[in-house]
Design a protein around this motif. Structure first.
Motif, mmCIF file in Angstrom:
data_model
loop_
_atom_site.group_PDB
_atom_site.id
_atom_site.type_symbol
_atom_site.label_atom_id
_atom_site.label_comp_id
_atom_site.label_asym_id
_atom_site.label_seq_id
_atom_site.Cartn_x
_atom_site.Cartn_y
_atom_site.Cartn_z
ATOM 1 N N MET A 131 7.006 -2.072 7.150
ATOM 2 C CA MET A 131 5.729 -2.631 7.582
ATOM 3 C C MET A 131 5.298 -2.007 8.905
ATOM 4 S SD MET A 131 6.230 -6.661 6.534
ATOM 5 C CE MET A 131 4.561 -7.172 6.977
ATOM 6 N N GLY A 132 6.238 -1.846 9.833
ATOM 7 C CA GLY A 132 5.926 -1.188 11.094
ATOM 8 C C GLY A 132 5.484 0.247 10.879
ATOM 9 N N LEU A 133 6.121 0.926 9.921
ATOM 10 C CA LEU A 133 5.741 2.300 9.598
ATOM 11 C C LEU A 133 4.340 2.345 8.988
ATOM 12 C CD1 LEU A 133 6.462 5.271 9.413
ATOM 13 C CD2 LEU A 133 7.643 4.802 7.256
ATOM 14 N N SER A 134 4.024 1.382 8.156
ATOM 15 C CA SER A 134 2.682 1.299 7.574
ATOM 16 C C SER A 134 1.625 1.164 8.664
ATOM 17 C CB SER A 134 2.594 0.111 6.607
ATOM 18 O OG SER A 134 3.439 0.280 5.497
ATOM 19 N N HIS A 135 1.892 0.316 9.650
ATOM 20 C CA HIS A 135 0.955 0.161 10.770
ATOM 21 C C HIS A 135 0.766 1.477 11.512
ATOM 22 C CE1 HIS A 135 2.463 -4.280 10.892
ATOM 23 N NE2 HIS A 135 1.596 -4.072 9.918
ATOM 24 N N ALA A 136 1.867 2.222 11.681
ATOM 25 C CA ALA A 136 1.819 3.466 12.445
ATOM 26 C C ALA A 136 0.985 4.545 11.773
ATOM 27 C CB ALA A 136 3.237 3.982 12.682
ATOM 28 N N ILE A 137 0.794 4.451 10.456
ATOM 29 C CA ILE A 137 -0.019 5.457 9.769
ATOM 30 C C ILE A 137 -1.372 4.892 9.339
ATOM 31 C CG2 ILE A 137 1.957 6.810 9.002
ATOM 32 C CD1 ILE A 137 1.772 5.470 6.303
ATOM 33 N N GLY A 138 -1.720 3.717 9.883
ATOM 34 C CA GLY A 138 -3.068 3.191 9.693
ATOM 35 C C GLY A 138 -3.264 2.234 8.547
ATOM 36 N N PHE A 139 -2.173 1.740 7.939
ATOM 37 C CA PHE A 139 -2.300 0.796 6.839
ATOM 38 C C PHE A 139 -2.051 -0.626 7.328
ATOM 39 C CE2 PHE A 139 -1.672 4.723 4.648
ATOM 40 C CZ PHE A 139 -2.299 4.592 3.425
ATOM 41 N N ARG A 140 -2.801 -1.546 6.796
ATOM 42 C CA ARG A 140 -2.562 -2.955 7.090
ATOM 43 C C ARG A 140 -1.499 -3.499 6.142
ATOM 44 N NH1 ARG A 140 -5.868 -5.397 10.598
ATOM 45 N NH2 ARG A 140 -7.806 -4.349 11.200
ATOM 46 N N THR A 141 -0.831 -4.545 6.556
ATOM 47 C CA THR A 141 0.215 -5.144 5.727
ATOM 48 C C THR A 141 -0.032 -6.632 5.542
ATOM 49 O OG1 THR A 141 1.607 -5.561 7.674
ATOM 50 C CG2 THR A 141 1.950 -3.481 6.495
ATOM 51 N N LYS A 142 0.680 -7.196 4.589
ATOM 52 C CA LYS A 142 0.661 -8.636 4.351
ATOM 53 C C LYS A 142 2.086 -9.162 4.459
ATOM 54 C CE LYS A 142 -3.359 -8.388 1.285
ATOM 55 N NZ LYS A 142 -3.895 -8.691 -0.070
ATOM 56 N N PRO A 143 2.260 -10.440 4.791
ATOM 57 C CA PRO A 143 3.614 -10.990 4.953
ATOM 58 C C PRO A 143 4.536 -10.736 3.765
ATOM 59 C CG PRO A 143 2.000 -12.551 5.784
ATOM 60 C CD PRO A 143 1.222 -11.440 5.155
ATOM 61 N N ARG A 144 3.984 -10.717 2.549
ATOM 62 C CA ARG A 144 4.824 -10.518 1.357
ATOM 63 C C ARG A 144 5.434 -9.120 1.302
ATOM 64 N NH1 ARG A 144 1.593 -7.736 -2.350
ATOM 65 N NH2 ARG A 144 -0.659 -7.865 -1.980
ATOM 66 N N HIS A 145 4.925 -8.190 2.092
ATOM 67 C CA HIS A 145 5.472 -6.835 2.103
ATOM 68 C C HIS A 145 6.861 -6.778 2.720
ATOM 69 C CE1 HIS A 145 1.115 -5.113 1.906
ATOM 70 N NE2 HIS A 145 1.576 -5.480 0.718
#
Length: 269
Positions: free
Chosen positions: A114-128
């Motif tokens: 999830m942290g990596l997703s944020h670093a490349i510009g993607f939003r996440t949801k708690p279920r991730h």
């Protein structure tokens, strides 16, 4: 009407080859500032996930302690000075910490992704947070090796244990994102991090200060420190190893023209 899908593979950040040779740029101040911004931007969607991880860790820790001791309260009383900290209590605490760290590894990997997703510009949801379960066996095995080595290092010299914890810190993400085997991921993480150890140490000092502050606030500051730590790992991983992204563009329309469609970008971690 037909539907056409166009798949494109993109690469963001560094490369595995450059990471292993130290040919990547890393500025501690920039990493911390970007991680702060990412934490602020994704705070409310990320907080439930990291709190779930913390709860799983505490629950596993208490369960293992309950098996090893008559009551987990024995260790808690010794920790706060209400009782004597014996060698048996200390050993039980170490075993429980090791077990909870290893058993919660897939959830930890999910938070890292999830942290990596944020670093490349993607939003996440708690279920991730459960995305790491796809790599459960490999991540658990890798975390077992890392925790064992770190524990041995701590017994020899606490600074050695800290050094090993930092140098192996990218192991879960390398297993999940690069699909490396556990030992291979550990070797790659160690080699890449030791190439830029000084700026990485500065970043981890900031994380350590936040966790010390969290202890001083009875754990309240952890609601910021935990998301921040995973976002830092995401930024570091992107800059060091890079991230492969698959972008799928779906277009619906007839054979002559497009009558509207959708774009769906998917991060295949």
């Amino acid at each position: 009407m037909n539907k056409q899908q166009l798949n494109n593979a993109l690469h963001v950040g560094g490369t595995l080859e450059n990471a292993l040779t130290g040919k990547y740029t890393l500025n501690a101040t920039s990493v911390v500032e970007e991680a702060m911004q990412l934490t602020k931007k994704n705070f409310w969607s990320f907080l439930p996930a990291v709190l779930f991880l913390a709860a799983v860790n505490v629950a596993l820790f208490m369960v293992v302690l309950s098996v090893l001791l008559d009551s987990p309260r024995e260790l808690m009383d010794a920790f706060v000075g209400k009782a004597v900290m014996t060698d048996d209590l200390l050993a039980s605490g170490r075993i429980a910490l090791f077990a909870s760290t290893v058993l919660s590894a897939p959830i930890y990997a999910g938070a890292s992704l999830m942290g990596l997703s944020h670093a490349i510009g993607f939003r996440t949801k708690p279920r991730h947070i459960v995305k790491g379960m796809a790599f459960a066996m490999a991540v658990t095995l890798g975390m077992c090796f890392v925790s064992a080595l770190q524990s041995i290092g701590n017994q020899i010299l606490p600074l050695l244990g800290m050094f090993l914890g930092i140098t192996f810190s990218m192991t879960p993400l390398l297993i999940c994102e690069k699909r490396l085997r556990p030992v291979e991921a550990m070797v790659v993480s160690f080699r890449a991090i030791t190439k830029k150890l000084i700026p990485l140490l500065l970043v981890y000092i900031v994380i350590a200060v936040l966790f010390v502050f969290s202890y001083a606030t009875a754990g309240i500051a952890l609601i910021w420190a935990l998301p921040f730590m995973f976002n830092v790992k995401g930024v570091l991983y992107r800059e060091m190893f890079g991230v492969g992204i698959e972008v799928t563009v779906a277009e619906e329309g007839d054979d002559d023209s497009s009558s509207g469609g959708g774009n769906n970008e998917v991060f295949n971690a």
